[in-house]
Design a protein around this motif. Structure first.
Motif, PDB file in Angstrom:
ATOM      1  N   MET A   1      17.829 -50.260  47.943  1.00  0.00           N
ATOM      2  CA  MET A   1      18.315 -49.542  49.131  1.00  0.00           C
ATOM      3  C   MET A   1      19.560 -50.413  49.502  1.00  0.00           C
ATOM      4  SD  MET A   1      15.852 -47.497  49.831  1.00  0.00           S
ATOM      5  CE  MET A   1      16.399 -46.795  51.107  1.00  0.00           C
ATOM      6  N   GLU A   2      20.539 -49.517  49.892  1.00  0.00           N
ATOM      7  CA  GLU A   2      21.859 -50.161  50.287  1.00  0.00           C
ATOM      8  C   GLU A   2      22.237 -49.393  51.647  1.00  0.00           C
ATOM      9  OE1 GLU A   2      24.707 -49.079  47.195  1.00  0.00           O
ATOM     10  OE2 GLU A   2      24.001 -50.659  45.946  1.00  0.00           O
ATOM     11  N   THR A   3      23.179 -50.320  52.449  1.00  0.00           N
ATOM     12  CA  THR A   3      23.380 -49.605  53.471  1.00  0.00           C
ATOM     13  C   THR A   3      24.435 -48.479  53.277  1.00  0.00           C
ATOM     14  OG1 THR A   3      23.888 -51.783  54.548  1.00  0.00           O
ATOM     15  CG2 THR A   3      25.004 -50.215  55.674  1.00  0.00           C
ATOM     16  N   ASN A   4      24.037 -47.473  54.158  1.00  0.00           N
ATOM     17  CA  ASN A   4      24.745 -46.195  54.179  1.00  0.00           C
ATOM     18  C   ASN A   4      26.159 -46.204  54.211  1.00  0.00           C
ATOM     19  OD1 ASN A   4      25.606 -43.550  53.558  1.00  0.00           O
ATOM     20  ND2 ASN A   4      23.919 -42.548  55.262  1.00  0.00           N
ATOM     21  N   ALA A   5      26.919 -46.129  53.192  1.00  0.00           N
ATOM     22  CA  ALA A   5      28.716 -46.238  53.543  1.00  0.00           C
ATOM     23  C   ALA A   5      29.402 -44.939  53.558  1.00  0.00           C
ATOM     24  CB  ALA A   5      29.085 -47.093  52.006  1.00  0.00           C
ATOM     25  N   GLU A   6      28.588 -43.835  53.657  1.00  0.00           N
ATOM     26  CA  GLU A   6      29.084 -42.688  53.981  1.00  0.00           C
ATOM     27  C   GLU A   6      29.706 -42.744  55.304  1.00  0.00           C
ATOM     28  OE1 GLU A   6      28.139 -37.646  53.593  1.00  0.00           O
ATOM     29  OE2 GLU A   6      26.757 -39.287  53.082  1.00  0.00           O
ATOM     30  N   PRO A   7      31.105 -42.304  55.338  1.00  0.00           N
ATOM     31  CA  PRO A   7      32.094 -42.170  56.640  1.00  0.00           C
ATOM     32  C   PRO A   7      31.618 -41.188  57.431  1.00  0.00           C
ATOM     33  CG  PRO A   7      33.461 -41.444  54.730  1.00  0.00           C
ATOM     34  CD  PRO A   7      32.045 -41.757  54.081  1.00  0.00           C
ATOM     35  N   LEU A   8      31.497 -41.469  58.664  1.00  0.00           N
ATOM     36  CA  LEU A   8      31.316 -40.520  59.691  1.00  0.00           C
ATOM     37  C   LEU A   8      32.546 -40.353  60.395  1.00  0.00           C
ATOM     38  CD1 LEU A   8      27.985 -42.074  61.270  1.00  0.00           C
ATOM     39  CD2 LEU A   8      28.058 -39.869  59.768  1.00  0.00           C
ATOM     40  N   VAL A   9      33.166 -38.910  60.078  1.00  0.00           N
ATOM     41  CA  VAL A   9      34.426 -38.712  60.752  1.00  0.00           C
ATOM     42  C   VAL A   9      34.301 -38.112  62.242  1.00  0.00           C
ATOM     43  CG1 VAL A   9      36.511 -37.182  60.699  1.00  0.00           C
ATOM     44  CG2 VAL A   9      35.201 -37.692  58.588  1.00  0.00           C
ATOM     45  N   PHE A  10      34.382 -39.065  63.116  1.00  0.00           N
ATOM     46  CA  PHE A  10      34.357 -38.696  64.511  1.00  0.00           C
ATOM     47  C   PHE A  10      35.630 -39.037  65.421  1.00  0.00           C
ATOM     48  CE2 PHE A  10      32.205 -40.121  68.603  1.00  0.00           C
ATOM     49  CZ  PHE A  10      31.608 -39.061  68.851  1.00  0.00           C
ATOM     50  N   TYR A  11      36.229 -40.039  65.300  1.00  0.00           N
ATOM     51  CA  TYR A  11      37.275 -40.357  66.094  1.00  0.00           C
ATOM     52  C   TYR A  11      38.733 -39.801  65.582  1.00  0.00           C
ATOM     53  CZ  TYR A  11      34.500 -43.972  68.811  1.00  0.00           C
ATOM     54  OH  TYR A  11      33.478 -44.265  69.556  1.00  0.00           O
ATOM     55  N   ARG A  12      39.470 -39.315  66.323  1.00  0.00           N
ATOM     56  CA  ARG A  12      40.602 -38.635  66.057  1.00  0.00           C
ATOM     57  C   ARG A  12      41.712 -39.801  65.474  1.00  0.00           C
ATOM     58  NH1 ARG A  12      41.515 -34.673  71.099  1.00  0.00           N
ATOM     59  NH2 ARG A  12      39.743 -33.236  70.610  1.00  0.00           N
TER      60      ARG A  12
END
Length: 769
Positions: free
Chosen positions: A758-769
């Motif tokens: 189990m690894e920390t989810n590294a998928e980026p969350l595109v939120f801030y401009r």
């Protein structure tokens, strides 16, 4: 016991000074403390011993937050009562308050145990929680608690015994359990005003009674009230509070959060000027990019302990997996990719380092890896499909040289081995007693090397001129001449000493070197034990083996010598060799007619060209096993070692030479042993030694550390059916579907082989401009 009195005359020690004193004592190794406090805060908080030893505190007159953020391994015993925030954010400690606990006792507790021998105040147990990766927190109160207790409780176990509390309308206080979403509150006596919107009151089940009955003695013993056990054990007087499930809770109309956020709140979101809100509603259990952790199938990333310890890097766990799948011939052939001597070395003379740290030893005994090599006696690998046209010379036909030749021939090169002796095999042929290494086994494996296309030229002595000619007529040369010069220390009378290597070679050739009735062997390594066995075979009546240090021979070799009547002495320091035997440094005489030395050998590298680096008489190769352009080396020419070391080095040297011939670079593969904590042995039944199957059937016990054994356990246990099994050219493969996976970690927890991580989810969350 480290004692601190916080009152000195009319002066009171500050909280900071007290905590610094405790930390300083911890750094000096103190583990038990007796603290005469005067209201100081945070006593016994997040502390740990430098060696990980448990800590114990006896505290009087504690102030607020005693045991705040307490860690596992810490126990705090408070004499009398304590003020607010006892065990606030408890992270694993054991806290006993023999009197009353103040307001917010066990507030935000996440682990560990808190016992209160009296009453606890307002908001006690509020915001308790439970991380499922750890044991649930426990909070026991002998009498009653104040109002708003267990407010917003999210997990853990609370027990309110209601002793001496008949005068109260509610032993849980007013408005208890408001906002409760998890955990259990057991109570005895009356309880009014409990939030009906969030909870329900139930009778105890047999499991509840078993839990309370099993823990009650520990609680009463800790607070010193064992005499009331029978009074508290009337289980019909107990009830429990549990949170309502989502379906049981009252619902409000028009709870569409998306509509509220897009239509009724702030257009484009409250942070619309700095970010792009997708207005997604993320549930408590998320899939895809919003998971906190993600599973990764790391099949083959780590070496099993057997593969890691084997200097030839043989992946025995893969052999067992193939046998498990019924691919018997494939399993027997697999070992030939790493060594041409599975019978001679693995199955006969190797110390089988692969079995030393076998994970199976944590269950019963190691998997039978060593004997597995014997089943590969008749196995054969296919010849190279195409020839490279490159010619490689191997100088020296021992374990390292023949391994290098075997690997190079398999890679399509034309290989010739030049051996000075009349037979190839090196020390396997010349030195190791036939009783340890059967001649027919070695002969069969050497024949297999020749059948692969390796030309074996014996009786070829290589000097500088010969070496230059060989180098000129070949595209690459691998030097593996081994160590055949016995080391002799120039003591007075050393000319009387027989060289152990010469002695063993003569024995193996069927000669009968003359020895006396009493033989002294200097050196208690495996070679020394071989010499001792050889001496007894030639008629010696008494053999004494001596060494300056603890014998390095394998235990079974020393046991064999002792059974023959041999004696092993250490530490013994030789001063002189005489006609009567050996005189030691302390003047004692060890009687002997014959003295044989076996303290190691060094290589003869006089044939090597100028400019080749030597270090202590051995070659000093670069990281790619080269000592000069196109010249490589392996085995005892680098450093003395075991046969399996020579085999591993011979294979690496062959791979390096192959890379050179192809104009490519070479870096030896690095092995990383799988962390032991990733393996689960709980699924394997312990068996007695008499039930251990023969090696070819021991796949039933092999745990297959780091390599998927295709047991389907992850597939069947995934609660979201997120795991898929497919069968490709490399066998079964498992994948996890991000759109279904919730990151719960069950797959990693249940996998016996440690393949899922189990690894920390590294998928980026595109939120801030």
């Amino acid at each position: 016991m480290f004692r601190i009195n916080t009152i000195n005359g009319n002066n009171r020690m500050s909280t900071q000074d007290l905590l610094e004193s405790i930390n300083a004592a911890l750094a000096q190794g103190e583990t038990e403390f007796e603290i005469e406090a005067s209201g100081q805060h945070d006593i016994g908080g997040p502390l740990w011993h430098p060696e990980g030893k448990p800590l114990k505190f006896y505290v009087k007159n504690a102030g607020q937050r005693v045991g705040s953020m307490c860690l596992p391994g810490t126990e705090i015993i408070v004499e009398g009562s304590s003020s607010a925030d006892v065990g606030w954010l408890n992270a694993g400690g054991r806290i006993v308050v023999k009197g009353d606990g103040g307001d917010t006792t066990a507030h935000c507790a996440a682990a560990g145990t808190i016992y209160v021998g009296g009453r606890a105040g307002t908001r006690s147990g509020s915001l308790m929680k439970h991380d499922p990766l750890y044991e649930a927190p426990e909070f026991w109160v002998l009498k009653n608690v104040g109002s708003f207790s267990f407010e917003f409780m999210g997990g853990g176990i609370a027990v309110v015994c209601g002793y001496d509390s008949q005068q109260f309308e509610s032993v849980l206080g007013d408005r208890a359990c408001t906002g409760m979403v998890g955990g259990i509150v057991y109570f005895r006596g009356q309880a009014k005003g409990i939030s009906a919107k969030d909870t329900k009151i139930l009778k105890l089940t047999p499991d509840d009674i078993a839990y309370l009955d099993g823990r009650l003695d520990d609680f009463l013993t800790a607070i010193g009230r064992k005499e009331i056990r029978s009074e508290l054990s009337k289980w019909n007087e107990w009830q429990k509070v549990v949170p309502l499930s989502y379906d049981e809770r009252p619902k409000k109309a028009n709870t569409d959060i998306y509509s509220f956020r897009t239509e009724s709140w702030v257009p484009d979101s409250i942070f619309g000027d700095v970010c792009d809100d997708d207005f997604a509603v993320i549930g408590a259990i998320a899939t895809g990019e919003y998971r906190r952790r993600v599973p990764v199938w790391e099949n083959g990333k780590y070496s099993a302990p057997c593969e890691f310890n084997c200097t030839a890097s043989i992946p025995s766990q893969q052999r067992f997996n193939l046998l498990r799948d019924g691919k018997i011939e494939e399993a027997y052939r697999l070992v030939l990719e790493y060594t041409p001597f599975p019978g001679s070395v693995c199955g006969a003379v190797c110390p089988n380092l692969c079995m030393d740290d076998c994970t199976r030893k944590n269950v019963d005994i190691s998997a039978q890896i060593g004997k597995l090599g014997r089943y590969s006696a008749e196995a054969m690998l296919p010849h190279a499909e195409t020839k490279t046209g490159k010619k490689v010379a191997v100088i020296g036909g021992g374990a390292a040289g023949l391994t290098a030749a075997w690997q190079l021939a398999r890679l399509g090169h034309t290989v010739t081995v030049f051996e000075a002796d009349e037979k190839v095999g090196g020390k396997m042929e010349q030195v190791i007693p036939r009783s340890r290494l059967p001649q027919e086994t070695l002969a069969r494996e050497i024949a297999r090397i020749a059948e692969m296309g390796v030309a074996l030229k014996t009786g070829v002595t290589v000097d500088r001129e010969k070496f230059a000619a060989i180098k000129a007529s070949h595209d690459a040369v691998v030097v593996t001449t081994g160590g055949h010069t016995t080391r002799v220390i120039p003591w007075p009378g050393h000319e009387r000493i027989i060289k152990g290597l010469d002695f063993l070679k003569a024995v193996n050739k069927g000669q009968k070197p003359a020895i006396g009735k009493k033989v002294i062997v200097i050196g208690c390594g495996n070679s020394g034990m071989d010499v001792a066995v050889g001496a007894y075979g030639l008629g010696a009546e008494q053999v004494t083996c001596i060494d300056v240090q603890r014998p390095a021979a394998f235990e079974e070799e020393m046991t064999h010598v002792k059974k023959l009547g041999g004696e092993i002495l250490w530490p013994v320091f030789t001063k002189e060799v005489t006609g009567e035997g050996i005189v030691t440094q302390d003047g004692k005489l060890i009687k002997g007619d014959t003295v044989i030395i076996a303290i190691g050998e060094s290589p003869d590298l006089s044939f090597m060209p100028d400019g080749v680096d030597l270090e202590r008489g051995c070659l000093k190769p670069a990281g790619d096993y080269s000592v000069a352009p196109g010249i490589f080396t392996a085995g005892d020419t680098i450093r003395p070692g075991r046969l399996v070391d020579a085999i591993g080095a011979g294979r690496q040297a062959a791979l390096a030479a192959d890379a050179y011939l192809k104009g490519a670079g070479f870096t030896a593969a690095q092995k990383i042993v799988i962390p032991a904590e990733r393996l689960s042995t709980a699924y394997f039944k312990k068996c007695h030694s008499c039930d251990v199957p023969e090696a070819k059937s021991d796949y039933t016990r092999c745990i297959s550390c780091g390599t998927c054994r295709d047991c389907h356990m992850c597939l069947k246990s995934c609660p979201e059916n997120a795991i898929t099994r497919t069968v490709g050219v490399n066998g079964a493969e498992y994948t996890s579907d991000p759109s279904k996976c919730i990151g719960c970690g069950i797959c990693a927890g249940i996998c016996p082989c440690g393949v899922w991580n189990m690894e920390t989810n590294a998928e980026p969350l595109v939120f801030y401009r």
